[in-house]
Design a protein around this motif. Structure first.
Motif, PDB file in Angstrom:
ATOM      1  N   LYS A   1     -22.764 -31.025 -27.858  1.00 53.43           N
ATOM      2  CA  LYS A   1     -22.219 -31.993 -26.904  1.00 53.43           C
ATOM      3  C   LYS A   1     -23.322 -32.604 -26.031  1.00 53.43           C
ATOM      4  O   LYS A   1     -23.067 -33.512 -25.248  1.00 53.43           O
ATOM      5  N   THR A   2     -24.542 -32.065 -26.167  1.00 55.51           N
ATOM      6  CA  THR A   2     -25.669 -32.570 -25.384  1.00 55.51           C
ATOM      7  C   THR A   2     -26.582 -33.423 -26.252  1.00 55.51           C
ATOM      8  O   THR A   2     -26.570 -33.320 -27.481  1.00 55.51           O
ATOM      9  N   LYS A   3     -27.379 -34.265 -25.630  1.00 52.87           N
ATOM     10  CA  LYS A   3     -28.324 -35.109 -26.373  1.00 52.87           C
ATOM     11  C   LYS A   3     -29.555 -34.310 -26.791  1.00 52.87           C
ATOM     12  O   LYS A   3     -30.155 -34.576 -27.839  1.00 52.87           O
ATOM     13  N   GLU A   4     -29.924 -33.359 -25.953  1.00 53.23           N
ATOM     14  CA  GLU A   4     -31.080 -32.531 -26.251  1.00 53.23           C
ATOM     15  C   GLU A   4     -30.940 -31.181 -25.566  1.00 53.23           C
ATOM     16  O   GLU A   4     -30.147 -31.025 -24.629  1.00 53.23           O
ATOM     17  N   PHE A   5     -31.698 -30.207 -26.042  1.00 54.49           N
ATOM     18  CA  PHE A   5     -31.634 -28.876 -25.441  1.00 54.49           C
ATOM     19  C   PHE A   5     -32.939 -28.143 -25.740  1.00 54.49           C
ATOM     20  O   PHE A   5     -33.706 -28.536 -26.623  1.00 54.49           O
ATOM     21  N   TYR A   6     -33.183 -27.078 -24.983  1.00 52.49           N
ATOM     22  CA  TYR A   6     -34.350 -26.233 -25.210  1.00 52.49           C
ATOM     23  C   TYR A   6     -33.931 -24.979 -25.966  1.00 52.49           C
ATOM     24  O   TYR A   6     -32.930 -24.345 -25.634  1.00 52.49           O
ATOM     25  N   LEU A   7     -34.708 -24.648 -26.978  1.00 47.65           N
ATOM     26  CA  LEU A   7     -34.403 -23.491 -27.799  1.00 47.65           C
ATOM     27  C   LEU A   7     -35.548 -22.479 -27.731  1.00 47.65           C
ATOM     28  O   LEU A   7     -36.694 -22.801 -28.063  1.00 47.65           O
ATOM     29  N   SER A   8     -35.246 -21.272 -27.289  1.00 47.33           N
ATOM     30  CA  SER A   8     -36.216 -20.187 -27.304  1.00 47.33           C
ATOM     31  C   SER A   8     -36.286 -19.619 -28.712  1.00 47.33           C
ATOM     32  O   SER A   8     -35.268 -19.518 -29.406  1.00 47.33           O
ATOM     33  N   ALA A   9     -37.506 -19.253 -29.153  1.00 46.14           N
ATOM     34  CA  ALA A   9     -37.659 -18.776 -30.532  1.00 46.14           C
ATOM     35  C   ALA A   9     -38.817 -17.791 -30.645  1.00 46.14           C
ATOM     36  O   ALA A   9     -39.746 -17.792 -29.831  1.00 46.14           O
ATOM     37  N   CYS A  10     -38.742 -16.956 -31.653  1.00 46.76           N
ATOM     38  CA  CYS A  10     -39.844 -16.055 -31.981  1.00 46.76           C
ATOM     39  C   CYS A  10     -40.406 -16.454 -33.337  1.00 46.76           C
ATOM     40  O   CYS A  10     -39.731 -17.122 -34.133  1.00 46.76           O
ATOM     41  N   PHE A  11     -41.641 -16.066 -33.608  1.00 52.58           N
ATOM     42  CA  PHE A  11     -42.234 -16.439 -34.884  1.00 52.58           C
ATOM     43  C   PHE A  11     -41.946 -15.374 -35.926  1.00 52.58           C
ATOM     44  O   PHE A  11     -41.753 -14.192 -35.623  1.00 52.58           O
ATOM     45  N   SER A  12     -41.896 -15.799 -37.171  1.00 53.78           N
ATOM     46  CA  SER A  12     -41.611 -14.888 -38.272  1.00 53.78           C
ATOM     47  C   SER A  12     -42.293 -15.420 -39.520  1.00 53.78           C
ATOM     48  O   SER A  12     -42.795 -16.552 -39.546  1.00 53.78           O
ATOM     49  N   TYR A  13     -42.319 -14.597 -40.557  1.00 52.20           N
ATOM     50  CA  TYR A  13     -42.855 -15.026 -41.845  1.00 52.20           C
ATOM     51  C   TYR A  13     -42.252 -14.120 -42.913  1.00 52.20           C
ATOM     52  O   TYR A  13     -41.880 -12.980 -42.645  1.00 52.20           O
ATOM     53  N   ASN A  14     -42.102 -14.642 -44.088  1.00 48.21           N
ATOM     54  CA  ASN A  14     -41.576 -13.829 -45.171  1.00 48.21           C
ATOM     55  C   ASN A  14     -42.122 -14.338 -46.499  1.00 48.21           C
ATOM     56  O   ASN A  14     -42.654 -15.453 -46.596  1.00 48.21           O
ATOM     57  N   ILE A  15     -42.016 -13.492 -47.496  1.00 45.29           N
ATOM     58  CA  ILE A  15     -42.485 -13.842 -48.835  1.00 45.29           C
ATOM     59  C   ILE A  15     -41.278 -14.134 -49.706  1.00 45.29           C
ATOM     60  O   ILE A  15     -40.357 -13.319 -49.810  1.00 45.29           O
ATOM     61  N   PHE A  16     -41.245 -15.310 -50.305  1.00 46.48           N
ATOM     62  CA  PHE A  16     -40.146 -15.681 -51.192  1.00 46.48           C
ATOM     63  C   PHE A  16     -40.735 -16.243 -52.484  1.00 46.48           C
ATOM     64  O   PHE A  16     -41.442 -17.245 -52.480  1.00 46.48           O
TER      65      PHE A  16
END
Length: 548
Positions: free
Chosen positions: A509-524
């Protein structure tokens, strides 16, 4: 400002500070010269070995206890000592030494009792053991109450022994005892102790930091099949597993070895080993020591498959436990009774909650089907020692122990509301204020592979050097969703991904927002994927420090 500069500012480091952190040189503080009574203690153990006494090691059911027991067991066996061990069941035996267990050791003709990762508060039990004729040794790092220690023949404790002023794991202490006996540091024992430092949330400074870095180097050599199995989780690894490392391919399809970082150790080694103590209601936790001390590849593989089965059960219990959680509006502390959750997995749940909500947290569950006793785990947030405020109420508790970063407790279920109210009031009436969080603001569209690798230069992450809190400013119109519409799945032109699973639709419902995140990595499919995982929406940034 490039990402390296942002990260340096985030951690209040300069480039020389980062390079010093990356150094592997240095040695541990010599316990013979820096720990009170250490030389006498080692001489005492050597005399017991020479006298051909029968030893028993009593450990603990977490990774620190498992690794401590394994280090000491292998050390004593190298002297052809007649030695046994026991890791107690969280459910059947509880935490710490008991008179009943001492009686069992006596019936098996043990003569020397060594507690590792427990014992520093067992005054009556140590007296009882000595009365029965045991030589007693305590190797422990838990807090000492009122400067009182048991009357053991030898105690090795980082503060009591004046070795260091910061907390170190019991496995680190046991490593030092091993060094005192062997007159050398065994690289495998260093690795076990480094894993324990991460598992027990020790501050990543000085000796702890050096220990963890050395452990990561050893793990990356791929010489220990136990860790190769846990890290790479292949059901039927080839017999040359002891030399196997994780092979992946870059964009040019060139093969290279992908290194193991602290996050890999936490998720793939520590989590799997901890499941043995958290899930099994019997004594299969002792299998962890067999796994860690085995040298035959077939035995290692057998124990590994058993660990996988227990971990699978843990995952099922975790899913059920999440349905037991409720939303707590108290901004300072979250105290919850999970009525349908198994006690052992509380610790696995609480770490994620603390990270997500930035609250002091205590989770409790019924000890058994009688439902008369509650057992719980507690974690405090940065800037506040939750242990100390709970310690003020220790007279109302049946058991309480741990250290400033993590603790366990138990009390009668009928007192839940009273104790909960008292703890909430204590925090409310204190001068404590929730510290503002520090975030590192990134432009997702411009993140490159080199940026991502810059983050990994700061590894290992842990207590007093947590991984960065990343934040992204996202435009709602630019979002891409999963097929079911429940997840946001973004990818930039450089192949970096940003995923936010099971998000609250209100943000649309908002035009923009801030998203908190952590870093990750994986093998596929032998390809490495660098990803940021969204954790929560940040409604406003005014109260937080932003590094941009």
């Amino acid at each position: 400002m490039n990402l390296i500069d942002q990260l340096l500012k985030y951690y209040d480091l300069d480039l020389k500070g980062l390079e010093k952190r990356e150094e592997i040189t240095g040695s541990f503080l010599d316990p013979f010269n820096n720990a009170w009574n250490f030389k006498n203690g080692i001489n005492f153990i050597n005399n017991l070995i020479a006298s051909k006494k029968k030893f028993v090691i009593y450990g603990d059911y977490d990774v620190d206890g498992m690794t401590s027991t394994s280090i000491l067991l292998m050390t004593l066996k190298s002297f052809n000592v007649d030695v046994g061990y026991y890791i107690p069941s969280r459910y059947k035996d509880g935490y710490g030494l008991s008179k009943n267990m001492i009686d069992q050791f006596k019936s098996k003709n043990y003569e020397v009792l060594i507690t590792v990762d427990n014992g520093i508060g067992k005054y009556d039990e140590i007296d009882y053991a000595k009365k029965l004729g045991f030589y007693t040794i305590i190797i422990d790092h838990h807090l000492i109450n009122n400067d009182k220690v048991p009357n053991a023949d030898f105690i090795f404790h980082h503060l009591y022994s004046h070795y260091v002023t910061y907390n170190i794991s019991a496995a680190f202490l046991t490593l030092l005892v091993s060094y005192g006996l062997l007159k050398r540091y065994d690289e495998y024992f260093i690795t076990l102790a480094g894993i324990a430092a991460l598992s027990d949330i020790m501050p990543l400074i000085e000796g702890n930091l050096l220990l963890v870095k050395k452990a990561l180097i050893n793990i990356n050599k791929g010489l220990y099949p136990q860790f190769n199995y846990l890290l790479f989780k292949q059901e039927d690894l080839p017999k040359h597993v002891s030399n196997k490392l994780q092979i992946v391919y870059n964009k040019n399809n060139e093969a290279f070895i992908f290194p193991v970082y602290s996050k890999d150790v936490s998720f793939n080694i520590i989590s799997f080993l901890n499941s043995l103590g958290r899930v099994d209601i019997g004594t299969r936790v002792n299998m962890a020591v067999k796994f860690l001390t085995a040298t035959d590849l077939n035995e290692i593989q057998k124990y590994y498959k058993d660990i996988l089965k227990v971990n699978s059960l843990k995952k099922d219990l975790m899913v059920k436990a999440k349905n037991d959680l409720s939303i707590n509006d108290n901004p300072f502390i979250d105290i919850q009774l999970l009525e349908h959750t198994q006690v052992g997995i509380l610790g696995s749940i609480i770490n994620g909650l603390v990270s997500k909500n930035n609250k002091n947290t205590i989770l409790l569950a019924y000890k058994d089907e009688k439902k008369d006793i509650l057992v719980g785990s507690g974690r405090g947030i940065d800037g506040y020692d939750l242990y100390e405020i709970v310690n003020k109420h220790k007279d109302e508790l049946l058991t309480f122990g741990g250290h400033p970063y993590a603790f366990g407790l138990s009390f009668y279920a009928k007192n839940f509301s009273k104790i909960k109210d008292e703890l909430e009031n204590d925090i409310l009436n204190s001068d404590f204020k929730i510290p503002s969080k520090k975030y590192l603001l990134l432009d997702f569209n411009n993140i490159t592979l080199d940026d991502y690798l810059s983050i990994l230069r700061f590894d290992p992450f842990g207590n007093q050097f947590m991984e960065p809190n990343f934040i992204f400013k996202l435009q709602t119109k630019d979002l891409v969703f999963s097929k079911d519409g429940n997840s946001i799945l973004l990818s930039n032109a450089n192949g970096i991904k940003l995923n936010f699973f099971h998000f609250d639709k209100e943000i649309l419902k908002t035009k923009e927002f801030y998203l908190s995140a952590c870093f990750s990595y994986n093998i596929f499919r032998n390809q490495i994927q660098y990803t940021f995982i969204g954790t929560k929406v940040i409604p406003e940034l005014n109260s937080h420090k932003i590094i941009s």
